[in-house]
Design a protein around this motif. Structure first.
Motif, PDB file in Angstrom:
ATOM      1  N   GLN A  33     -47.214 -64.072  35.647  1.00 18.75           N
ATOM      2  CA  GLN A  33     -46.547 -62.766  35.606  1.00 18.75           C
ATOM      3  C   GLN A  33     -45.973 -62.563  34.206  1.00 18.75           C
ATOM      4  O   GLN A  33     -45.575 -63.537  33.555  1.00 18.75           O
ATOM      5  CB  GLN A  33     -45.401 -62.718  36.638  1.00 18.75           C
ATOM      6  CG  GLN A  33     -45.864 -62.656  38.071  1.00 18.75           C
ATOM      7  CD  GLN A  33     -46.654 -61.390  38.355  1.00 18.75           C
ATOM      8  OE1 GLN A  33     -46.238 -60.286  38.030  1.00 18.75           O
ATOM      9  NE2 GLN A  33     -47.831 -61.552  38.940  1.00 18.75           N
ATOM     10  N   PRO A  34     -45.905 -61.316  33.737  1.00 18.48           N
ATOM     11  CA  PRO A  34     -45.292 -61.094  32.424  1.00 18.48           C
ATOM     12  C   PRO A  34     -43.855 -61.623  32.403  1.00 18.48           C
ATOM     13  O   PRO A  34     -43.117 -61.457  33.373  1.00 18.48           O
ATOM     14  CB  PRO A  34     -45.290 -59.569  32.281  1.00 18.48           C
ATOM     15  CG  PRO A  34     -46.359 -59.099  33.197  1.00 18.48           C
ATOM     16  CD  PRO A  34     -46.386 -60.072  34.338  1.00 18.48           C
ATOM     17  N   VAL A  35     -43.504 -62.292  31.312  1.00 18.67           N
ATOM     18  CA  VAL A  35     -42.130 -62.750  31.124  1.00 18.67           C
ATOM     19  C   VAL A  35     -41.623 -62.201  29.796  1.00 18.67           C
ATOM     20  O   VAL A  35     -42.323 -62.226  28.795  1.00 18.67           O
ATOM     21  CB  VAL A  35     -42.016 -64.294  31.158  1.00 18.67           C
ATOM     22  CG1 VAL A  35     -42.267 -64.820  32.568  1.00 18.67           C
ATOM     23  CG2 VAL A  35     -42.955 -64.965  30.184  1.00 18.67           C
ATOM     24  N   PHE A  36     -40.415 -61.676  29.825  1.00 22.04           N
ATOM     25  CA  PHE A  36     -39.836 -61.052  28.636  1.00 22.04           C
ATOM     26  C   PHE A  36     -38.698 -61.872  28.052  1.00 22.04           C
ATOM     27  O   PHE A  36     -38.286 -61.666  26.926  1.00 22.04           O
ATOM     28  CB  PHE A  36     -39.337 -59.643  28.969  1.00 22.04           C
ATOM     29  CG  PHE A  36     -40.460 -58.715  29.337  1.00 22.04           C
ATOM     30  CD1 PHE A  36     -41.153 -58.015  28.360  1.00 22.04           C
ATOM     31  CD2 PHE A  36     -40.853 -58.575  30.657  1.00 22.04           C
ATOM     32  CE1 PHE A  36     -42.206 -57.179  28.696  1.00 22.04           C
ATOM     33  CE2 PHE A  36     -41.907 -57.736  31.002  1.00 22.04           C
ATOM     34  CZ  PHE A  36     -42.577 -57.042  30.017  1.00 22.04           C
ATOM     35  N   ALA A  43     -39.262 -70.460  35.464  1.00 19.74           N
ATOM     36  CA  ALA A  43     -39.990 -70.748  36.710  1.00 19.74           C
ATOM     37  C   ALA A  43     -41.331 -71.436  36.441  1.00 19.74           C
ATOM     38  O   ALA A  43     -41.876 -72.087  37.322  1.00 19.74           O
ATOM     39  CB  ALA A  43     -40.211 -69.460  37.489  1.00 19.74           C
ATOM     40  N   LEU A  44     -41.858 -71.303  35.245  1.00 16.67           N
ATOM     41  CA  LEU A  44     -43.169 -71.868  34.915  1.00 16.67           C
ATOM     42  C   LEU A  44     -43.099 -73.327  34.470  1.00 16.67           C
ATOM     43  O   LEU A  44     -44.128 -73.958  34.280  1.00 16.67           O
ATOM     44  CB  LEU A  44     -43.808 -71.053  33.793  1.00 16.67           C
ATOM     45  CG  LEU A  44     -43.973 -69.564  34.060  1.00 16.67           C
ATOM     46  CD1 LEU A  44     -44.396 -68.842  32.793  1.00 16.67           C
ATOM     47  CD2 LEU A  44     -44.992 -69.346  35.161  1.00 16.67           C
ATOM     48  N   ARG A  45     -41.888 -73.852  34.293  1.00 13.72           N
ATOM     49  CA  ARG A  45     -41.743 -75.179  33.701  1.00 13.72           C
ATOM     50  C   ARG A  45     -42.504 -76.272  34.444  1.00 13.72           C
ATOM     51  O   ARG A  45     -43.072 -77.149  33.828  1.00 13.72           O
ATOM     52  CB  ARG A  45     -40.270 -75.587  33.595  1.00 13.72           C
ATOM     53  CG  ARG A  45     -39.496 -74.756  32.623  1.00 13.72           C
ATOM     54  CD  ARG A  45     -40.125 -74.792  31.227  1.00 13.72           C
ATOM     55  NE  ARG A  45     -39.728 -73.597  30.517  1.00 13.72           N
ATOM     56  CZ  ARG A  45     -40.466 -72.512  30.407  1.00 13.72           C
ATOM     57  NH1 ARG A  45     -41.660 -72.437  30.932  1.00 13.72           N
ATOM     58  NH2 ARG A  45     -40.028 -71.481  29.744  1.00 13.72           N
ATOM     59  N   GLY A  51     -42.994 -78.525  25.205  1.00 10.80           N
ATOM     60  CA  GLY A  51     -41.907 -77.728  24.653  1.00 10.80           C
ATOM     61  C   GLY A  51     -42.239 -76.246  24.746  1.00 10.80           C
ATOM     62  O   GLY A  51     -43.318 -75.820  24.345  1.00 10.80           O
ATOM     63  N   HIS A  52     -41.319 -75.488  25.290  1.00  9.59           N
ATOM     64  CA  HIS A  52     -41.515 -74.041  25.410  1.00  9.59           C
ATOM     65  C   HIS A  52     -40.721 -73.348  24.311  1.00  9.59           C
ATOM     66  O   HIS A  52     -39.640 -73.789  23.933  1.00  9.59           O
ATOM     67  CB  HIS A  52     -41.100 -73.565  26.800  1.00  9.59           C
ATOM     68  CG  HIS A  52     -42.038 -74.068  27.861  1.00  9.59           C
ATOM     69  ND1 HIS A  52     -43.052 -73.304  28.365  1.00  9.59           N
ATOM     70  CD2 HIS A  52     -42.137 -75.282  28.455  1.00  9.59           C
ATOM     71  CE1 HIS A  52     -43.732 -74.017  29.251  1.00  9.59           C
ATOM     72  NE2 HIS A  52     -43.198 -75.226  29.320  1.00  9.59           N
TER      73      HIS A  52
END
Length: 173
Positions: A33-36, A43-45, A51-52
């Motif tokens: 889903q788009p994340v801004f 939630a994607l971790r 490293g994000h």
């Protein structure tokens, strides 16, 4: 078709991946889903290790532009960062028009991969030293509804291949 206009068309995700492939750089991409915001992306971790990134598009009073790529939870002190990155003055956020013109992305999709669109080398690309401690770095592939994973050293190779000199500096608190 006017070549000048064509030159300003931002690269697509497919062109980015072809560029990485051409460099022999391994990468994987996961759609989502788009994340801004960083908060939305947490939630994607579990699904995407490594490293994000959080990316800041900044400018100083002399219209020098900077792209800071840091680990998502890092704190950047905008009052003092100019001294670390070599800005002429305190920095502020660059306008969305310049973000699109130079990096070919919209707010919410800012990414180190945007360097592929900065053919005029208008933006200084800075990677936080703490982020480089990760073997894998995750960033948006020019859009915010996907995450591309790439080796940290490969990210530097990619940036160099776009003509930029990636500066690895300690920019976080």
């Amino acid at each position: 078709m006017d070549m000048q206009q064509d030159a300003r068309q931002p690269k697509t995700e497919e062109e980015l991946f072809a560029f990485l492939d051409g460099l022999g750089i391994k990468h994987t991409t996961k759609n989502h889903q788009p994340v801004f915001t960083v908060a939305e992306s947490v939630a994607l971790r579990d699904e995407i290790p490594g490293g994000h990134t959080k990316n800041l598009f900044l400018k100083d009073k002399k219209d020098n532009y900077f792209l800071l790529t840091v680990e998502e939870n890092a704190t950047v002190d905008l009052k003092t960062i100019h001294g670390v990155i070599g800005a002429a003055s305190r920095v502020s956020f660059g306008k969305p028009e310049k973000l699109m013109e130079y990096l070919g992305v919209i707010p919410g999709s800012v990414t180190a991969f945007g360097a592929i669109n900065d053919t005029g080398l208008n933006v200084k690309v800075i990677i936080d030293a703490d982020l480089m401690a990760y073997d894998i770095i995750n960033a948006h592939p020019l859009r915010n509804d996907a995450t591309t994973s790439i080796g940290s050293k490969d990210l530097l190779r990619f940036i160099e291949a776009t003509g930029h000199e990636p500066l690895v500096l300690k920019v976080t608190a």
